[in-house]
Design a protein around this motif. Structure first.
Motif, short mmCIF file in Angstrom:
data_model
loop_
_atom_site.label_atom_id
_atom_site.label_comp_id
_atom_site.label_asym_id
_atom_site.label_seq_id
_atom_site.Cartn_x
_atom_site.Cartn_y
_atom_site.Cartn_z
N LEU A 18 -18.94 -44.86 33.51
CA LEU A 18 -18.88 -43.46 33.39
C LEU A 18 -18.62 -43.01 31.91
CD1 LEU A 18 -18.80 -40.55 34.60
CD2 LEU A 18 -16.22 -41.06 35.12
N ALA A 19 -17.97 -43.86 31.21
CA ALA A 19 -17.59 -43.40 29.87
C ALA A 19 -19.15 -43.63 28.92
CB ALA A 19 -16.55 -44.87 29.18
N ASP A 20 -19.71 -44.60 29.31
CA ASP A 20 -21.13 -44.61 28.47
C ASP A 20 -22.06 -43.63 28.85
OD1 ASP A 20 -20.14 -47.18 27.73
OD2 ASP A 20 -21.56 -48.39 28.72
N THR A 21 -22.02 -43.07 30.06
CA THR A 21 -22.88 -42.02 30.70
C THR A 21 -22.23 -40.66 29.99
OG1 THR A 21 -23.24 -43.19 32.76
CG2 THR A 21 -23.75 -40.66 32.40
N THR A 22 -21.08 -40.30 30.04
CA THR A 22 -20.48 -39.09 29.25
C THR A 22 -20.55 -39.30 28.02
OG1 THR A 22 -18.78 -39.03 30.99
CG2 THR A 22 -18.28 -37.79 28.94
N ALA A 23 -20.40 -40.31 27.16
CA ALA A 23 -20.80 -40.35 25.72
C ALA A 23 -22.16 -40.27 25.55
CB ALA A 23 -20.41 -41.78 24.99
N THR A 24 -23.00 -40.58 26.25
CA THR A 24 -24.72 -40.60 26.04
C THR A 24 -24.81 -39.12 26.08
OG1 THR A 24 -24.97 -42.91 26.77
CG2 THR A 24 -26.86 -41.43 26.76
N ALA A 25 -24.29 -38.39 27.26
CA ALA A 25 -24.65 -36.91 27.38
C ALA A 25 -24.43 -36.18 26.22
CB ALA A 25 -24.02 -36.52 28.57
N ALA A 26 -23.05 -36.52 25.53
CA ALA A 26 -22.61 -35.69 24.47
C ALA A 26 -23.53 -36.19 23.34
CB ALA A 26 -21.23 -36.04 24.05
N GLY A 27 -23.86 -37.19 23.13
CA GLY A 27 -24.66 -37.53 21.89
C GLY A 27 -26.22 -37.07 22.36
N LEU A 28 -26.67 -36.89 23.48
CA LEU A 28 -28.06 -36.29 23.59
C LEU A 28 -27.82 -34.77 23.21
CD1 LEU A 28 -30.89 -36.01 24.97
CD2 LEU A 28 -29.45 -35.47 27.07
N VAL A 29 -26.90 -34.07 23.60
CA VAL A 29 -26.64 -32.74 23.26
C VAL A 29 -26.56 -32.43 21.82
CG1 VAL A 29 -25.17 -30.71 23.29
CG2 VAL A 29 -26.08 -32.16 25.63
N LEU B 234 -34.73 -38.86 12.22
CA LEU B 234 -34.02 -39.74 11.86
C LEU B 234 -32.37 -39.10 11.79
CD1 LEU B 234 -33.16 -42.40 10.65
CD2 LEU B 234 -33.73 -41.30 8.23
N VAL B 235 -32.47 -37.85 11.18
CA VAL B 235 -31.01 -37.44 11.22
C VAL B 235 -30.29 -37.29 12.47
CG1 VAL B 235 -29.93 -35.44 10.65
CG2 VAL B 235 -31.61 -36.42 8.99
N ALA B 236 -31.18 -36.82 13.71
CA ALA B 236 -30.72 -36.60 14.89
C ALA B 236 -30.32 -37.81 15.47
CB ALA B 236 -31.85 -35.93 15.77
N ALA B 237 -31.29 -38.91 15.47
CA ALA B 237 -30.63 -40.30 16.03
C ALA B 237 -29.34 -40.57 15.52
CB ALA B 237 -31.85 -41.40 15.57
N VAL B 238 -29.11 -40.59 14.12
CA VAL B 238 -28.19 -41.11 13.45
C VAL B 238 -26.82 -40.35 14.21
CG1 VAL B 238 -26.57 -41.22 11.25
CG2 VAL B 238 -29.10 -42.12 11.66
N SER B 239 -27.09 -39.05 14.06
CA SER B 239 -25.89 -38.07 14.57
C SER B 239 -25.85 -38.17 15.89
CB SER B 239 -26.46 -36.56 14.36
OG SER B 239 -26.70 -36.20 12.98
N GLY B 240 -26.56 -38.45 16.79
CA GLY B 240 -26.34 -38.71 18.31
C GLY B 240 -25.49 -40.28 18.38
N SER B 241 -26.08 -41.06 17.69
CA SER B 241 -25.51 -42.43 17.67
C SER B 241 -24.02 -42.34 17.14
CB SER B 241 -26.32 -43.37 16.83
OG SER B 241 -27.61 -43.79 17.28
#
Length: 115
Positions: free
Chosen positions: A88-99, A63-70
C-alpha cells in the motif's frame, strides 16, 4: 508521431487517470496473490513509456518528469512504509509520483527553445 506539439492538460489527465486505474488493478492483483515483493509501478511505467514514445517525444521534459516523479516516490515510500504495509505504501507513493511526473511533463513540454 506528434512529438513537436505540447501535451494538452486534458490528454495528460486522461493518461494519468488510466495509469491510476492500471496501478489500482496491479495493487488489487498483488494483494489477492499476497505478493509483497513485485514492483507495483512496473505496469504504469510501461504504459507511460509507450505513451511517451508513441505520442510525445519531448526528451528533456521526459527526463525532468522522470526525475521529479522518482524523487517523490522515493521520498514518500520512506515516509509511508512505517505507517502502511509495503504494498500500500508503494502504491500510494507511485500514485503521487505519477501525478507529479505528469504535471511536470505537461508543463515542460510547453517550454520551447529559442533558435
Amino acid at each position: 508521431m506528434s512529438g513537436d506539439r505540447p501535451v494538452l492538460w486534458a490528454e495528460a489527465a486522461r493518461v494519468a487517470a488510466g495509469c491510476l486505474v492500471v496501478l489500482a488493478l496491479t495493487w488489487a492483483a498483488l494483494e489477492l496473490l499476497d505478493e509483497r515483493q513485485l514492483p507495483v509501478a512496473a505496469p504504469v511505467v510501461m504504459v507511460l513509456g509507450r505513451w511517451f514514445y508513441n505520442r510525445h517525444r519531448h526528451w528533456g521534459a521526459g527526463l525532468v518528469a522522470a526525475v521529479s516523479g522518482s524523487v517523490v516516490v522515493g521520498t514518500l515510500v520512506d515516509q509511508l512504509r512505517p505507517h502502511l504495509d509495503r504494498l500500500l505504501a508503494d502504491t500510494t507513493a507511485t500514485a503521487a509520483g505519477l501525478v507529479v511526473a505528469m504535471a511536470v511533463f505537461t508543463v515542460c513540454s510547453r517550454v520551447r527553445r529559442e533558435a
